[in-house]
Motif scaffolding. Structure first.
Motif, PDB file in Angstrom:
ATOM      1  N   LEU A   1       0.840  -1.184   0.000  1.00  0.00           N
ATOM      2  CA  LEU A   1       0.000   0.000   0.000  1.00  0.00           C
ATOM      3  C   LEU A   1       0.877   1.238   0.000  1.00  0.00           C
ATOM      4  O   LEU A   1       1.947   1.260   0.588  1.00  0.00           O
ATOM      5  CB  LEU A   1      -0.889   0.008   1.255  1.00  0.00           C
ATOM      6  CG  LEU A   1      -1.927  -1.107   1.351  1.00  0.00           C
ATOM      7  CD1 LEU A   1      -2.673  -0.968   2.669  1.00  0.00           C
ATOM      8  CD2 LEU A   1      -2.889  -1.046   0.189  1.00  0.00           C
ATOM      9  N   ARG A   2       0.402   2.310  -0.608  1.00  0.00           N
ATOM     10  CA  ARG A   2       1.131   3.566  -0.642  1.00  0.00           C
ATOM     11  C   ARG A   2       0.199   4.687  -0.205  1.00  0.00           C
ATOM     12  O   ARG A   2      -1.006   4.553  -0.200  1.00  0.00           O
ATOM     13  CB  ARG A   2       1.684   3.860  -2.036  1.00  0.00           C
ATOM     14  CG  ARG A   2       2.691   2.809  -2.492  1.00  0.00           C
ATOM     15  CD  ARG A   2       3.304   3.198  -3.833  1.00  0.00           C
ATOM     16  NE  ARG A   2       4.242   2.173  -4.277  1.00  0.00           N
ATOM     17  CZ  ARG A   2       5.502   2.090  -3.889  1.00  0.00           C
ATOM     18  NH1 ARG A   2       5.971   2.952  -3.025  1.00  0.00           N
ATOM     19  NH2 ARG A   2       6.294   1.140  -4.336  1.00  0.00           N
ATOM     20  N   LEU A   3       0.777   5.826   0.142  1.00  0.00           N
ATOM     21  CA  LEU A   3      -0.039   6.965   0.517  1.00  0.00           C
ATOM     22  C   LEU A   3      -0.936   7.362  -0.629  1.00  0.00           C
ATOM     23  O   LEU A   3      -0.512   7.396  -1.786  1.00  0.00           O
ATOM     24  CB  LEU A   3       0.866   8.169   0.881  1.00  0.00           C
ATOM     25  CG  LEU A   3       1.640   8.051   2.187  1.00  0.00           C
ATOM     26  CD1 LEU A   3       2.577   9.226   2.321  1.00  0.00           C
ATOM     27  CD2 LEU A   3       0.683   8.023   3.362  1.00  0.00           C
ATOM     28  N   GLN A   4      -2.183   7.663  -0.331  1.00  0.00           N
ATOM     29  CA  GLN A   4      -3.104   8.099  -1.356  1.00  0.00           C
ATOM     30  C   GLN A   4      -2.972   9.607  -1.520  1.00  0.00           C
ATOM     31  O   GLN A   4      -3.140  10.360  -0.578  1.00  0.00           O
ATOM     32  CB  GLN A   4      -4.549   7.758  -0.966  1.00  0.00           C
ATOM     33  CG  GLN A   4      -4.784   6.264  -0.833  1.00  0.00           C
ATOM     34  CD  GLN A   4      -6.196   5.955  -0.420  1.00  0.00           C
ATOM     35  OE1 GLN A   4      -6.952   6.851  -0.109  1.00  0.00           O
ATOM     36  NE2 GLN A   4      -6.539   4.684  -0.428  1.00  0.00           N
TER      37      GLN A   4
ATOM     38  N   ASP B   1       1.326   6.815  16.434  1.00  0.00           N
ATOM     39  CA  ASP B   1       0.000   6.358  16.020  1.00  0.00           C
ATOM     40  C   ASP B   1      -1.052   7.440  16.210  1.00  0.00           C
ATOM     41  O   ASP B   1      -2.096   7.427  15.561  1.00  0.00           O
ATOM     42  CB  ASP B   1      -0.400   5.108  16.800  1.00  0.00           C
ATOM     43  CG  ASP B   1       0.399   3.883  16.386  1.00  0.00           C
ATOM     44  OD1 ASP B   1       1.201   4.000  15.443  1.00  0.00           O
ATOM     45  OD2 ASP B   1       0.241   2.830  17.015  1.00  0.00           O
ATOM     46  N   ASP B   2      -0.787   8.363  17.139  1.00  0.00           N
ATOM     47  CA  ASP B   2      -1.718   9.467  17.354  1.00  0.00           C
ATOM     48  C   ASP B   2      -1.564  10.538  16.268  1.00  0.00           C
ATOM     49  O   ASP B   2      -2.524  11.223  15.924  1.00  0.00           O
ATOM     50  CB  ASP B   2      -1.471  10.094  18.729  1.00  0.00           C
ATOM     51  CG  ASP B   2      -2.619  10.975  19.182  1.00  0.00           C
ATOM     52  OD1 ASP B   2      -2.494  12.209  19.067  1.00  0.00           O
ATOM     53  OD2 ASP B   2      -3.645  10.451  19.637  1.00  0.00           O
ATOM     54  N   LEU B   3      -0.366  10.661  15.741  1.00  0.00           N
ATOM     55  CA  LEU B   3      -0.084  11.697  14.746  1.00  0.00           C
ATOM     56  C   LEU B   3      -0.363  11.252  13.315  1.00  0.00           C
ATOM     57  O   LEU B   3      -0.693  12.073  12.451  1.00  0.00           O
ATOM     58  CB  LEU B   3       1.388  12.132  14.844  1.00  0.00           C
ATOM     59  CG  LEU B   3       1.792  12.865  16.132  1.00  0.00           C
ATOM     60  CD1 LEU B   3       3.310  13.004  16.194  1.00  0.00           C
ATOM     61  CD2 LEU B   3       1.125  14.228  16.210  1.00  0.00           C
ATOM     62  N   TYR B   4      -0.219   9.952  13.051  1.00  0.00           N
ATOM     63  CA  TYR B   4      -0.337   9.441  11.690  1.00  0.00           C
ATOM     64  C   TYR B   4      -1.145   8.153  11.661  1.00  0.00           C
ATOM     65  O   TYR B   4      -1.311   7.484  12.670  1.00  0.00           O
ATOM     66  CB  TYR B   4       1.056   9.167  11.094  1.00  0.00           C
ATOM     67  CG  TYR B   4       1.919  10.394  10.942  1.00  0.00           C
ATOM     68  CD1 TYR B   4       1.765  11.240   9.848  1.00  0.00           C
ATOM     69  CD2 TYR B   4       2.888  10.701  11.894  1.00  0.00           C
ATOM     70  CE1 TYR B   4       2.552  12.368   9.712  1.00  0.00           C
ATOM     71  CE2 TYR B   4       3.676  11.821  11.762  1.00  0.00           C
ATOM     72  CZ  TYR B   4       3.502  12.665  10.672  1.00  0.00           C
ATOM     73  OH  TYR B   4       4.284  13.783  10.529  1.00  0.00           O
ATOM     74  N   THR B   5      -1.596   7.806  10.468  1.00  0.00           N
ATOM     75  CA  THR B   5      -2.256   6.514  10.274  1.00  0.00           C
ATOM     76  C   THR B   5      -1.181   5.449  10.063  1.00  0.00           C
ATOM     77  O   THR B   5      -0.016   5.762   9.766  1.00  0.00           O
ATOM     78  CB  THR B   5      -3.167   6.546   9.041  1.00  0.00           C
ATOM     79  OG1 THR B   5      -2.360   6.737   7.865  1.00  0.00           O
ATOM     80  CG2 THR B   5      -4.190   7.668   9.146  1.00  0.00           C
ATOM     81  N   ILE B   6      -1.583   4.189  10.201  1.00  0.00           N
ATOM     82  CA  ILE B   6      -0.645   3.089   9.966  1.00  0.00           C
ATOM     83  C   ILE B   6      -0.130   3.126   8.530  1.00  0.00           C
ATOM     84  O   ILE B   6       1.051   2.883   8.269  1.00  0.00           O
ATOM     85  CB  ILE B   6      -1.322   1.738  10.259  1.00  0.00           C
ATOM     86  CG1 ILE B   6      -1.593   1.606  11.761  1.00  0.00           C
ATOM     87  CG2 ILE B   6      -0.459   0.564   9.785  1.00  0.00           C
ATOM     88  CD1 ILE B   6      -2.319   0.331  12.142  1.00  0.00           C
ATOM     89  N   GLU B   7      -1.022   3.453   7.580  1.00  0.00           N
ATOM     90  CA  GLU B   7      -0.622   3.516   6.177  1.00  0.00           C
ATOM     91  C   GLU B   7       0.461   4.564   5.960  1.00  0.00           C
ATOM     92  O   GLU B   7       1.428   4.347   5.215  1.00  0.00           O
ATOM     93  CB  GLU B   7      -1.836   3.834   5.294  1.00  0.00           C
ATOM     94  CG  GLU B   7      -2.853   2.709   5.212  1.00  0.00           C
ATOM     95  CD  GLU B   7      -3.888   2.774   6.328  1.00  0.00           C
ATOM     96  OE1 GLU B   7      -3.658   3.501   7.316  1.00  0.00           O
ATOM     97  OE2 GLU B   7      -4.920   2.089   6.202  1.00  0.00           O
TER      98      GLU B   7
END
Length: 205
Positions: free
Chosen positions: A31-34, A101-107
């Motif tokens: 998966l990559r950033l959308q 995890d609070d600042l960013y999504t897992i992806e």
């Protein structure tokens, strides 16, 4: 008990990711950033303020360090960990993971790195670097709570033993979470279930 809870949390994340990927197949191995354009994706990774606001609209925020904000929930989870965990690598890694995890999504975390450079021996595009203001805030905050929690003092409040946490060790904790997210996304994209060999390896610890 804390380790078992962490494993259960990871497995829950994997289940959610596998379900989402099966419902919405994605082309390519990982998966990559959308993003609608390269610049849009880069801009999303460079501003701590805008990224946090986008993830937590309407949520009560607390200052982590400097201009970097996290949710009250994140601070509460860290406070709970302070009461239950010890001065170990596991605790250090857990605090870094809670913040990231609070600042960013897992992806997003799966597609970021500490250095912004290509991995040695890997013929692939370099991942975007975690914003310097985020790294600096995590360094400062973790060093502060490490000192407050683990430095020992006598009855007159004189320091007996100083607990130091180096930036190098914090970077190890940050890197561990980035690699962990990458592996989670890789497993999910390959349709691997929680009862795979990777789950058994996690339980060895």
């Amino acid at each position: 008990m804390v380790l078992i809870k962490e494993i259960k949390d990871v497995l829950a994340e994997m289940n959610t990711l596998v379900h989402n990927i099966r419902a919405h197949p994605i082309q390519g191995q990982h998966l990559r950033l959308q993003d609608s354009s390269a610049s849009a994706g880069n801009n999303a990774l460079t501003s701590a303020k805008s990224n946090t606001a986008g993830l937590h609209t309407g949520t009560r925020m607390k200052r982590l360090w400097g201009d970097v904000m996290v949710t009250e929930s994140c601070i509460r989870k860290i406070a709970i960990a302070l009461k239950t965990d010890q001065m170990t690598d596991t605790y250090r890694n857990r605090i870094a993971a809670l913040i990231l995890d609070d600042l960013y999504t897992i992806e997003e975390l799966a597609n970021m790195s500490l250095s912004g450079r290509k991995s040695p021996g890997q013929d692939r595009v370099a991942k975007p670097k975690l914003p310097p203001e985020i790294i600096s805030a995590i360094h400062s905050y973790m060093q502060k709570i490490w000192d407050e929690t683990f430095t020992t003092r006598d009855e007159k409040n004189n320091v007996k033993c100083v607990a130091l946490l180096s930036e190098k060790n914090i970077n190890v904790a940050i890197g561990a979470r980035l690699i962990g997210c990458h592996n989670l996304m890789k497993m999910a994209s390959e349709g691997m279930s929680p009862d795979s060999d990777q789950e058994q390896e996690m339980n060895l610890d």
